[in-house]
Design an enzyme around this catalytic site. Sequence first.
Site, PDB file in Angstrom:
ATOM      1  N   SER A  29      -4.541   0.554   3.521  1.00 37.67           N
ATOM      2  CA  SER A  29      -3.148   0.250   3.317  1.00 37.67           C
ATOM      3  C   SER A  29      -2.544  -0.197   4.109  1.00 37.67           C
ATOM      4  CB  SER A  29      -2.899   1.321   2.060  1.00 37.67           C
ATOM      5  OG  SER A  29      -1.979   2.459   2.450  1.00 37.67           O
ATOM      6  N   ASP A  31       2.494   0.790   4.225  1.00 42.84           N
ATOM      7  CA  ASP A  31       3.210   1.719   3.660  1.00 42.84           C
ATOM      8  C   ASP A  31       3.017   2.963   2.518  1.00 42.84           C
ATOM      9  OD1 ASP A  31       5.282   0.377   2.274  1.00 42.84           O
ATOM     10  OD2 ASP A  31       6.307   0.421   4.443  1.00 42.84           O
ATOM     11  N   ASP A 276      11.381   3.982   1.392  1.00 37.68           N
ATOM     12  CA  ASP A 276       9.147   3.957   1.495  1.00 37.68           C
ATOM     13  C   ASP A 276       9.136   2.909   1.213  1.00 37.68           C
ATOM     14  OD1 ASP A 276      10.031   5.292   3.572  1.00 37.68           O
ATOM     15  OD2 ASP A 276       9.171   7.057   2.905  1.00 37.68           O
ATOM     16  N   GLY A 277       9.486   1.103   0.687  1.00 34.52           N
ATOM     17  CA  GLY A 277       9.346   0.786  -0.118  1.00 34.52           C
ATOM     18  C   GLY A 277       9.373   1.052  -1.831  1.00 34.52           C
TER      19      GLY A 277
END
Length: 317
Positions: A29, A31, A276-277
């Site tokens: 995938s 992150d 982290d998104g």
Amino acid sequence: MQETNYRLHAQEIAGSLDLKKYDGIVCVSGDGILVEVVNGLLQRDDWDKAIKVPLGIIPAGHRRALDVTSVVQGKTRFFSVMMLTWGLVADIDIESEKFRWMGSARIDFYSLLRAVNLRRYNGRILFVPAPGYEGFGDPVEQTISCKSNGATNAAEGDIPDVCNNETCTYSGPSTDDADLEWRSLKGPFVNVWISNIAFASEGVMIAPQAQFADGYLDAAIIKDCPWSVALGLLLRMKDGSYIESPYVEYFKVKALRIEPGLRVGSSTIGGIIDSDGEVLARGDRSQTKEEPEHLMAYGPPIQLMVDQGLATIFSPR
């Protein structure tokens, strides 16, 4: 092999997996799945053993230690393994989603748009410098509490209880307040970037001195500057040379606390805090019905603390 079907599905899988049956967990995938897996492992009863299970993203190979950062606001906690952004970069990352039809060009396009129409954010950054970085910022006279089970002022009592009669999940790193000497930087800020890794993406070096398991976070803070300077700094992120600018403060910290303020020139609009998104907090507009509820509120302090080498990751040597 299990395929994820919805947001936080990987977190649920990692939280219920019989780890005795597996040698490691490999995420095929971007992150986002890795972050969900780390959060799932640390919310287990056996978190101290679970977090030692090697984690990987294909392609991968060798085991390496990986720092885990506790991002805390009151009783809410998020575990980060990569970075946290507030300001210009967070705005570009999240707001450019509406141009996803453009492909990867959306980032370049929206970076130019945001640099030309530059936003600046009021606020304050408090931090405990790593050895050798004590000269950055100004001393903080007030008492700052940095307890392992919450991020609050000493006078505040909003301490999360992570244990109950049945379970006791990971509560974050423990630190003796007496050993901490806090310093601060005052805004306005163009961008605040706190990172555990050197690269944000291929060709974007945000923290040239960052290491996976040195026990510190790298702070790269762009101070108030003209839009033309901000555009030049974005272009210099390819090789990390942007940190040499007099408009950039770059240093390592043991702990850090963000006190986010409103956008300069506005009495109501704040910014975006992204880790982290995951959008942790958003103060730039009212939340829509379609948008998921964010983990944290924009405005109250958000604190980051590092647990050195807590996780293990599969990585190229």
